[in-house]
Design a protein around this motif. Sequence first.
Motif: not given
Length: 94
Positions: A35-36, A46-49, A66, A69, A73-74, A76, A94
Amino acid sequence: MIHAAFGKHALSLPSIECAEQRGYTQFYKIAGKVFAVTCKGCTKISFSCSDEAFHVLTESGAATPAPYLARAKRVCVTPDDLPAAKLRGRVTQA
Protein backbone atom coordinates in the motif's frame (compact mmCIF):
# COMPACT_ATOMS: atom_id res chain seq x y z
CA MET A 1 8.25 13.84 7.08
CA ILE A 2 11.55 12.09 7.58
CA HIS A 3 12.06 8.40 6.94
CA ALA A 4 12.04 7.35 10.60
CA ALA A 5 8.77 9.20 11.26
CA PHE A 6 7.14 7.74 8.16
CA GLY A 7 8.22 4.20 9.05
CA LYS A 8 7.12 4.60 12.66
CA HIS A 9 3.67 5.79 11.59
CA ALA A 10 3.19 3.12 8.91
CA LEU A 11 4.26 0.33 11.26
CA SER A 12 1.94 1.63 14.00
CA LEU A 13 -1.05 0.71 11.83
CA PRO A 14 -2.64 -2.71 12.47
CA SER A 15 -1.17 -5.75 10.68
CA ILE A 16 1.48 -3.83 8.71
CA GLU A 17 4.70 -5.45 7.54
CA CYS A 18 7.74 -3.79 6.03
CA ALA A 19 9.88 -5.54 3.44
CA GLU A 20 13.16 -4.09 2.22
CA GLN A 21 14.44 -4.76 -1.28
CA ARG A 22 17.75 -3.89 -2.88
CA GLY A 23 18.87 -2.35 0.40
CA TYR A 24 17.14 0.98 -0.16
CA THR A 25 13.49 0.51 -1.09
CA GLN A 26 10.95 -0.28 1.60
CA PHE A 27 7.56 -1.78 0.80
CA TYR A 28 4.80 -1.48 3.40
CA LYS A 29 2.24 -4.26 3.14
CA ILE A 30 -1.03 -5.30 4.69
CA ALA A 31 -2.20 -8.89 4.13
CA GLY A 32 0.59 -9.27 1.56
CA LYS A 33 -0.57 -6.32 -0.57
CA VAL A 34 1.67 -3.28 -0.98
CA PHE A 35 0.00 0.00 0.00
CA ALA A 36 3.04 2.30 0.30
CA VAL A 37 6.62 2.40 -0.98
CA THR A 38 9.51 4.65 0.00
CA CYS A 39 13.27 4.80 -0.34
CA LYS A 40 15.68 4.92 2.62
CA GLY A 41 16.11 8.67 2.27
CA CYS A 42 12.35 9.16 2.14
CA THR A 43 12.76 11.57 -0.78
CA LYS A 44 9.67 10.11 -2.46
CA ILE A 45 6.72 8.22 -1.09
CA SER A 46 4.11 6.46 -3.18
CA PHE A 47 0.87 5.13 -1.80
CA SER A 48 -2.53 3.86 -2.83
CA CYS A 49 -5.57 6.09 -2.60
CA SER A 50 -9.22 6.21 -3.56
CA ASP A 51 -10.34 7.47 -6.97
CA GLU A 52 -11.49 10.74 -5.41
CA ALA A 53 -8.26 11.26 -3.44
CA PHE A 54 -6.22 10.45 -6.56
CA HIS A 55 -7.98 13.19 -8.52
CA VAL A 56 -7.83 15.72 -5.68
CA LEU A 57 -4.11 15.17 -5.06
CA THR A 58 -3.06 15.13 -8.71
CA GLU A 59 -5.31 18.02 -9.79
CA SER A 60 -4.10 20.23 -6.93
CA GLY A 61 -0.46 19.49 -7.75
CA ALA A 62 0.19 18.03 -4.29
CA ALA A 63 1.08 14.70 -5.90
CA THR A 64 1.88 13.15 -9.25
CA PRO A 65 0.63 9.82 -10.55
CA ALA A 66 3.07 7.13 -9.46
CA PRO A 67 5.19 5.86 -12.36
CA TYR A 68 3.85 2.56 -13.72
CA LEU A 69 1.08 2.48 -11.10
CA ALA A 70 -1.17 5.42 -11.95
CA ARG A 71 -3.79 3.03 -13.31
CA ALA A 72 -3.94 1.47 -9.83
CA LYS A 73 -4.61 4.93 -8.34
CA ARG A 74 -1.22 5.33 -6.69
CA VAL A 75 0.33 8.73 -6.20
CA CYS A 76 3.88 9.86 -5.57
CA VAL A 77 4.77 12.72 -3.24
CA THR A 78 7.86 14.20 -1.69
CA PRO A 79 7.76 14.89 2.06
CA ASP A 80 7.57 18.63 1.29
CA ASP A 81 4.49 18.28 -0.95
CA LEU A 82 2.09 17.59 1.92
CA PRO A 83 2.22 18.61 5.57
CA ALA A 84 3.22 15.69 7.80
CA ALA A 85 -0.25 15.43 9.37
CA LYS A 86 -1.97 15.23 5.97
CA LEU A 87 0.55 12.68 4.72
CA ARG A 88 -0.03 10.52 7.81
CA GLY A 89 -3.78 10.75 7.20
CA ARG A 90 -3.46 9.75 3.54
CA VAL A 91 -1.18 6.82 4.37
CA THR A 92 -3.58 5.69 7.09
CA GLN A 93 -6.42 5.69 4.51
CA ALA A 94 -4.29 3.78 2.00
